[in-house]
Design a protein around this motif. Sequence first.
Motif, PDB file in Angstrom:
ATOM      1  N   HIS A  68      78.675  38.308  98.799  1.00 46.55           N
ATOM      2  CA  HIS A  68      78.455  37.725 100.134  1.00 46.55           C
ATOM      3  C   HIS A  68      77.807  38.741 101.065  1.00 46.55           C
ATOM      4  O   HIS A  68      78.249  38.968 102.177  1.00 46.55           O
ATOM      5  CB  HIS A  68      79.754  37.189 100.736  1.00 46.55           C
ATOM      6  CG  HIS A  68      80.386  36.142  99.892  1.00 46.55           C
ATOM      7  ND1 HIS A  68      79.865  34.880  99.760  1.00 46.55           N
ATOM      8  CD2 HIS A  68      81.485  36.186  99.099  1.00 46.55           C
ATOM      9  CE1 HIS A  68      80.616  34.184  98.929  1.00 46.55           C
ATOM     10  NE2 HIS A  68      81.595  34.948  98.508  1.00 46.55           N
TER      11      HIS A  68
ATOM     12  N   ASN B 261      67.299  37.155  96.767  1.00 51.46           N
ATOM     13  CA  ASN B 261      68.261  36.179  96.266  1.00 51.46           C
ATOM     14  C   ASN B 261      68.749  36.666  94.908  1.00 51.46           C
ATOM     15  O   ASN B 261      68.239  36.278  93.870  1.00 51.46           O
ATOM     16  CB  ASN B 261      67.597  34.803  96.139  1.00 51.46           C
ATOM     17  CG  ASN B 261      68.569  33.744  95.680  1.00 51.46           C
ATOM     18  OD1 ASN B 261      69.776  33.939  95.692  1.00 51.46           O
ATOM     19  ND2 ASN B 261      68.036  32.610  95.268  1.00 51.46           N
TER      20      ASN B 261
ATOM     21  N   TYR C 151      69.569  33.378 101.618  1.00 53.12           N
ATOM     22  CA  TYR C 151      68.901  34.117 100.548  1.00 53.12           C
ATOM     23  C   TYR C 151      67.501  33.562 100.304  1.00 53.12           C
ATOM     24  O   TYR C 151      67.247  32.383 100.490  1.00 53.12           O
ATOM     25  CB  TYR C 151      69.716  34.031  99.249  1.00 53.12           C
ATOM     26  CG  TYR C 151      71.082  34.663  99.376  1.00 53.12           C
ATOM     27  CD1 TYR C 151      71.203  36.038  99.547  1.00 53.12           C
ATOM     28  CD2 TYR C 151      72.232  33.900  99.346  1.00 53.12           C
ATOM     29  CE1 TYR C 151      72.452  36.635  99.673  1.00 53.12           C
ATOM     30  CE2 TYR C 151      73.478  34.484  99.463  1.00 53.12           C
ATOM     31  CZ  TYR C 151      73.580  35.847  99.632  1.00 53.12           C
ATOM     32  OH  TYR C 151      74.810  36.433  99.764  1.00 53.12           O
TER      33      TYR C 151
ATOM     34  N   SER D 208      72.087  37.425  92.214  1.00 50.47           N
ATOM     35  CA  SER D 208      73.451  36.969  91.926  1.00 50.47           C
ATOM     36  C   SER D 208      74.469  37.993  92.418  1.00 50.47           C
ATOM     37  O   SER D 208      75.541  37.629  92.898  1.00 50.47           O
ATOM     38  CB  SER D 208      73.632  36.683  90.440  1.00 50.47           C
ATOM     39  OG  SER D 208      73.367  37.847  89.684  1.00 50.47           O
TER      40      SER D 208
ATOM     41  N   SER E  21      72.366  36.335 107.367  1.00 50.03           N
ATOM     42  CA  SER E  21      72.963  35.170 106.698  1.00 50.03           C
ATOM     43  C   SER E  21      72.505  33.861 107.331  1.00 50.03           C
ATOM     44  O   SER E  21      72.480  32.835 106.660  1.00 50.03           O
ATOM     45  CB  SER E  21      74.484  35.265 106.696  1.00 50.03           C
ATOM     46  OG  SER E  21      75.001  35.130 107.997  1.00 50.03           O
TER      47      SER E  21
ATOM     48  N   TRP F 296      73.834  40.364 102.434  1.00 47.48           N
ATOM     49  CA  TRP F 296      72.425  40.098 102.588  1.00 47.48           C
ATOM     50  C   TRP F 296      71.718  41.427 102.795  1.00 47.48           C
ATOM     51  O   TRP F 296      72.182  42.271 103.560  1.00 47.48           O
ATOM     52  CB  TRP F 296      72.177  39.167 103.782  1.00 47.48           C
ATOM     53  CG  TRP F 296      72.642  37.782 103.494  1.00 47.48           C
ATOM     54  CD1 TRP F 296      71.870  36.742 103.077  1.00 47.48           C
ATOM     55  CD2 TRP F 296      73.976  37.276 103.555  1.00 47.48           C
ATOM     56  NE1 TRP F 296      72.647  35.625 102.874  1.00 47.48           N
ATOM     57  CE2 TRP F 296      73.948  35.930 103.170  1.00 47.48           C
ATOM     58  CE3 TRP F 296      75.215  37.832 103.896  1.00 47.48           C
ATOM     59  CZ2 TRP F 296      75.075  35.135 103.109  1.00 47.48           C
ATOM     60  CZ3 TRP F 296      76.347  37.038 103.846  1.00 47.48           C
ATOM     61  CH2 TRP F 296      76.271  35.710 103.454  1.00 47.48           C
TER      62      TRP F 296
ATOM     63  N   ARG G 109      74.888  37.419  96.125  1.00 50.77           N
ATOM     64  CA  ARG G 109      75.649  36.173  96.360  1.00 50.77           C
ATOM     65  C   ARG G 109      77.126  36.373  96.037  1.00 50.77           C
ATOM     66  O   ARG G 109      77.990  35.916  96.780  1.00 50.77           O
ATOM     67  CB  ARG G 109      75.058  35.033  95.537  1.00 50.77           C
ATOM     68  CG  ARG G 109      73.715  34.553  96.059  1.00 50.77           C
ATOM     69  CD  ARG G 109      73.252  33.261  95.384  1.00 50.77           C
ATOM     70  NE  ARG G 109      73.312  33.307  93.937  1.00 50.77           N
ATOM     71  CZ  ARG G 109      72.342  33.732  93.145  1.00 50.77           C
ATOM     72  NH1 ARG G 109      71.205  34.150  93.652  1.00 50.77           N
ATOM     73  NH2 ARG G 109      72.482  33.714  91.832  1.00 50.77           N
ATOM     74  N   ASN G 110      77.434  37.057  94.936  1.00 51.50           N
ATOM     75  CA  ASN G 110      78.836  37.301  94.567  1.00 51.50           C
ATOM     76  C   ASN G 110      79.558  38.165  95.590  1.00 51.50           C
ATOM     77  O   ASN G 110      80.753  38.015  95.805  1.00 51.50           O
ATOM     78  CB  ASN G 110      78.928  37.954  93.186  1.00 51.50           C
ATOM     79  CG  ASN G 110      78.538  37.000  92.071  1.00 51.50           C
ATOM     80  OD1 ASN G 110      78.581  35.780  92.235  1.00 51.50           O
ATOM     81  ND2 ASN G 110      78.115  37.544  90.950  1.00 51.50           N
TER      82      ASN G 110
END
Length: 167
Positions: free
Chosen positions: A145, A137, A76, A139, A72, A147, A142-143
Amino acid sequence: MGFADAAEKRRLRSEAAADRRRKATIFTKARYLDRSDVTPRNPQPNGPVLRSFDCGVNVNLTGDPEHQGILSRYGYDAWLWVTIRRGAIRTGSHAGEATCYVRLDGQEVGFLSAHQMMTHSGQLPADGTVMLAHIPNSSDDRNRHRWRLRIQLPEGDAENASDSDVP
């Protein structure tokens, strides 16, 4: 139509299909790398470098929660230098089978699965190497959280190529 004609037609169809797959792979890779800054964000470790964008392979993260922090920090879509060394899977149903351990900034962050190792062992130097890795990267990541890390390898063995994880 003779036997030679049918065999020749099968050969030509097979070559055409292989060419379509090759072009589709090039297109997919181009989209994956499109407008990406592939400059690694961390210092390059010492050692022989295997630089390739042919095939991205997901790394199984070891101690997943503890390694989310190191990934992190880069965020991303980051490209990174990693080192890999051969070893054996330590636990689980594949314990003792060959693998490669992945280190980022001197810290072990993951390893290749037994299946990935079967597919890609021919491309990985026995003494280890420095290579590029990418934090995707997506979605979904990201949703959640989370990596993930993918190392960039040359194409896998032809017989296992359909099972490889191409970007």
